[in-house]
Design a protein around this motif. Structure first.
Motif, mmCIF file in Angstrom:
data_model
loop_
_atom_site.group_PDB
_atom_site.id
_atom_site.type_symbol
_atom_site.label_atom_id
_atom_site.label_comp_id
_atom_site.label_asym_id
_atom_site.label_seq_id
_atom_site.Cartn_x
_atom_site.Cartn_y
_atom_site.Cartn_z
ATOM 1 N N ARG A 2 1.271 -1.551 0.282
ATOM 2 C CA ARG A 2 0.193 0.288 0.016
ATOM 3 C C ARG A 2 1.176 1.156 0.010
ATOM 4 O O ARG A 2 2.004 1.359 0.150
ATOM 5 C CB ARG A 2 -1.117 -0.181 1.356
ATOM 6 N N ARG A 18 0.998 10.458 -5.355
ATOM 7 C CA ARG A 18 -0.043 10.125 -5.831
ATOM 8 C C ARG A 18 0.492 11.556 -7.406
ATOM 9 O O ARG A 18 -0.356 11.400 -8.295
ATOM 10 C CB ARG A 18 -1.382 11.080 -4.828
ATOM 11 N N GLU A 21 1.976 9.511 -9.866
ATOM 12 C CA GLU A 21 0.293 8.589 -10.823
ATOM 13 C C GLU A 21 -0.059 9.685 -11.482
ATOM 14 O O GLU A 21 -0.249 9.453 -12.584
ATOM 15 C CB GLU A 21 0.149 8.122 -9.572
ATOM 16 N N SER A 27 2.850 4.239 -11.813
ATOM 17 C CA SER A 27 1.015 2.920 -12.262
ATOM 18 C C SER A 27 0.713 1.966 -11.170
ATOM 19 O O SER A 27 1.141 0.654 -11.340
ATOM 20 C CB SER A 27 1.315 2.902 -13.800
ATOM 21 N N ARG A 30 -5.273 -0.767 -8.827
ATOM 22 C CA ARG A 30 -5.952 -0.300 -8.336
ATOM 23 C C ARG A 30 -6.856 -2.186 -7.725
ATOM 24 O O ARG A 30 -7.260 -2.229 -7.811
ATOM 25 C CB ARG A 30 -6.916 0.567 -8.277
ATOM 26 N N GLN A 31 -6.751 -1.604 -6.287
ATOM 27 C CA GLN A 31 -7.789 -3.164 -5.751
ATOM 28 C C GLN A 31 -8.809 -2.478 -5.857
ATOM 29 O O GLN A 31 -9.431 -1.156 -6.438
ATOM 30 C CB GLN A 31 -7.415 -3.279 -4.963
ATOM 31 N N GLU A 32 -9.831 -3.789 -6.230
ATOM 32 C CA GLU A 32 -10.908 -3.131 -5.935
ATOM 33 C C GLU A 32 -12.213 -2.042 -5.268
ATOM 34 O O GLU A 32 -13.027 -1.465 -5.776
ATOM 35 C CB GLU A 32 -12.696 -4.717 -5.846
ATOM 36 N N GLY A 34 -10.568 0.493 -4.503
ATOM 37 C CA GLY A 34 -9.833 1.786 -5.032
ATOM 38 C C GLY A 34 -8.346 1.330 -4.326
ATOM 39 O O GLY A 34 -7.770 3.210 -4.609
ATOM 40 N N TYR A 35 -8.274 0.922 -3.243
ATOM 41 C CA TYR A 35 -7.044 1.430 -2.778
ATOM 42 C C TYR A 35 -5.628 0.943 -4.249
ATOM 43 O O TYR A 35 -5.664 0.305 -4.810
ATOM 44 C CB TYR A 35 -6.351 0.661 -1.463
ATOM 45 N N ARG A 36 -4.750 1.921 -3.836
ATOM 46 C CA ARG A 36 -3.032 1.581 -4.906
ATOM 47 C C ARG A 36 -2.346 0.546 -4.499
ATOM 48 O O ARG A 36 -2.642 0.105 -3.459
ATOM 49 C CB ARG A 36 -2.318 3.113 -4.801
ATOM 50 N N ASP A 37 -2.263 -0.407 -5.725
ATOM 51 C CA ASP A 37 -1.556 -1.095 -4.694
ATOM 52 C C ASP A 37 -0.017 -1.851 -5.126
ATOM 53 O O ASP A 37 -0.330 -1.024 -7.200
ATOM 54 C CB ASP A 37 -1.617 -2.223 -4.990
#
Length: 117
Positions: A2, A18, A21, A27, A30-32, A34-37
């Motif tokens: 994260r 951010r 990005e 790049s 995105r997890q389901e 909305g968190y960045r992975d």
């Protein structure tokens, strides 16, 4: 990982991550929810971005150069405008290095004159 972990590992704020990005420099997936992975390679990429920014390159130049860095030795860049921009940036960097080197020598001379050991 994260964004918090990437921040801790690189020393770069979440706000800057951010921003990278937004600029197309980083790049994350995105997890389901909305968190960045970020994957492990993101650490090296952020360090590379920081190094290039510290050297004085703009995010626009970095965005164009980053995909090519790994293959720089075998790649050719046929776009003359891009090559000209990179040459210009290189010249600016060389000028800054020369100025910094001159200032460093002046400080060394000053210290040698005032500090007798």
């Amino acid at each position: 990982m994260r964004i918090k972990e990437l921040t801790e590992r690189t020393g770069v704020s979440a706000r800057l991550l951010r921003y990278y990005e937004e600029q197309g420099l980083l790049s994350p997936l995105r997890q389901e929810n909305g968190y960045r992975d970020y994957d492990e390679s993101s650490v090296a990429r952020v360090e590379q971005i920081r190094s290039l920014l510290d050297a004085g390159l703009t995010t626009e130049i970095i965005r164009a150069v980053l995909p090519c860095i790994a293959e720089a030795a075998i790649s050719q860049y046929p776009a003359p405008d891009f090559v000209s921009r990179v040459r210009l940036e290189r010249g600016r960097m060389a000028d800054r290095i020369a100025a910094l080197s001159k200032n460093l020598h002046a400080i060394d001379d000053y210290l040698a004159a005032v500090v007798k050991e």
